[in-house]
Write a protein that holds these residues in place. Sequence first.
Motif: not given
Length: 184
Positions: A121-147
């Motif tokens: 999961g850690t590698r998957l998320m970091k790789t997605l963020l790298g891919y997004g940055a390569e594609q010009g994505v500037e801002k990313v958000w998510l929601t997660v259950e607080r618990w």
Amino acid sequence: MTRDRLFPDAVAGPFEGPPLTFEDREGREIEIRAYDGSDAEYEALASMYVAFDPADRAQGIPPSQERRVREWLDNILSGDCLNVIAWDDDDAAGHATLVPDQDAYELAIFVLQKYQEAGIGTRLMKTLLGYGAEQGVEKVWLTVERWNSPAVGLYKKIGFEVSDSESFELEMAIRLADGRDEGG
């Protein structure tokens, strides 16, 4: 009317984009690649989501019936969405997506139960963020259950910051690039 999201001022990263191959904590060789649009990759993802444990579903996703899984995949695997898949040979072990939402992207990540807690999961998320940055994505958000402390801890470790904590979910955000000096 939608509310304005808050994003950190500092740029996080850098993150490495796909492809990426690594050995997970269980000794499996995992390859993370950008979704290529092939029928084989689509079917592997559909199979992964049909096998997904209902207890691990959050906020109604992934859907639970095969027909609804395929409708959902049709939406997030098309258009301007960015997708990366973690592969264990020909089996999809995990999937992460960035879905356009106004001037940012919403992130969702899923790792099949038998692959959880192996570092995928850690590698998957970091790789997605790298891919997004390569594609010009500037801002990313998510929601997660607080618990969901393990997920919140992972997101913070990667660089996400809590941007809204008004409900039973936390909204977290990260900045991949600073586009403010382009007239914004």
